[in-house]
Design a protein around this motif. Structure first.
Motif, PDB file in Angstrom:
ATOM      1  N   GLU A  75     -80.786 -47.992  80.130  1.00  7.80           N
ATOM      2  CA  GLU A  75     -79.755 -48.280  79.140  1.00  7.80           C
ATOM      3  C   GLU A  75     -79.907 -49.643  78.483  1.00  7.80           C
ATOM      4  OE1 GLU A  75     -76.016 -47.607  81.035  1.00  7.80           O
ATOM      5  OE2 GLU A  75     -76.325 -45.447  81.137  1.00  7.80           O
ATOM      6  N   GLU A  76     -80.473 -50.591  79.189  1.00  7.18           N
ATOM      7  CA  GLU A  76     -80.594 -51.935  78.640  1.00  7.18           C
ATOM      8  C   GLU A  76     -81.840 -52.121  77.775  1.00  7.18           C
ATOM      9  OE1 GLU A  76     -82.364 -54.560  82.176  1.00  7.18           O
ATOM     10  OE2 GLU A  76     -80.772 -53.191  82.780  1.00  7.18           O
ATOM     11  N   THR A  94     -84.599 -50.780  74.641  1.00  9.81           N
ATOM     12  CA  THR A  94     -84.825 -49.970  73.462  1.00  9.81           C
ATOM     13  C   THR A  94     -85.950 -48.995  73.795  1.00  9.81           C
ATOM     14  OG1 THR A  94     -84.198 -51.760  71.990  1.00  9.81           O
ATOM     15  CG2 THR A  94     -85.506 -49.980  71.033  1.00  9.81           C
ATOM     16  N   THR A 145     -83.849 -41.902  80.447  1.00  5.48           N
ATOM     17  CA  THR A 145     -82.972 -42.749  79.642  1.00  5.48           C
ATOM     18  C   THR A 145     -81.735 -43.266  80.382  1.00  5.48           C
ATOM     19  OG1 THR A 145     -81.969 -40.804  78.614  1.00  5.48           O
ATOM     20  CG2 THR A 145     -83.752 -41.878  77.413  1.00  5.48           C
ATOM     21  N   PRO A 146     -81.120 -42.519  81.309  1.00  7.49           N
ATOM     22  CA  PRO A 146     -79.967 -43.098  82.018  1.00  7.49           C
ATOM     23  C   PRO A 146     -80.328 -44.356  82.818  1.00  7.49           C
ATOM     24  CG  PRO A 146     -80.034 -40.722  82.362  1.00  7.49           C
ATOM     25  CD  PRO A 146     -81.316 -41.114  81.683  1.00  7.49           C
TER      26      PRO A 146
END
Length: 85
Positions: free
Chosen positions: A11-12, A14, A7-8
């Motif tokens: 970030e842009e 969904t 996930t890091p």
């Protein structure tokens, strides 16, 4: 989820994960990959009706992600990328 470590870097985008009922319920007849993919597409389209769609799956989930891509393309819905882990 295994994907939470990614996930890091996303970030842009969904990002959401779906737990397979196939492995969490007791059923005498297991659904096909095609059926599972169709269910996941329905869930995905309810959460995000518009693309772009980027699909990923790990192990068996990779097969499902690939099938989702095939079904989406047959519906005329573009798939930007499919990542098999």
């Amino acid at each position: 989820y295994v994907y939470s470590a990614l996930t890091p870097f996303m970030e842009e985008f969904t990002v959401f994960a779906v737990n397979s009922r196939t492995f969490t319920t007791i059923e005498t007849k297991r659904p096909t990959i095609e059926h599972i993919a169709s269910e996941y597409i329905d869930i995905m389209l309810r959460k995000q009706p518009q693309g772009p769609y980027r699909l990923a799956g790990w192990c068996f989930g990779g097969k499902v992600a690939y099938e989702m891509g095939q079904q989406l393309q047959k519906r005329g819905i573009a798939v930007e990328v499919i990542i098999l882990i």
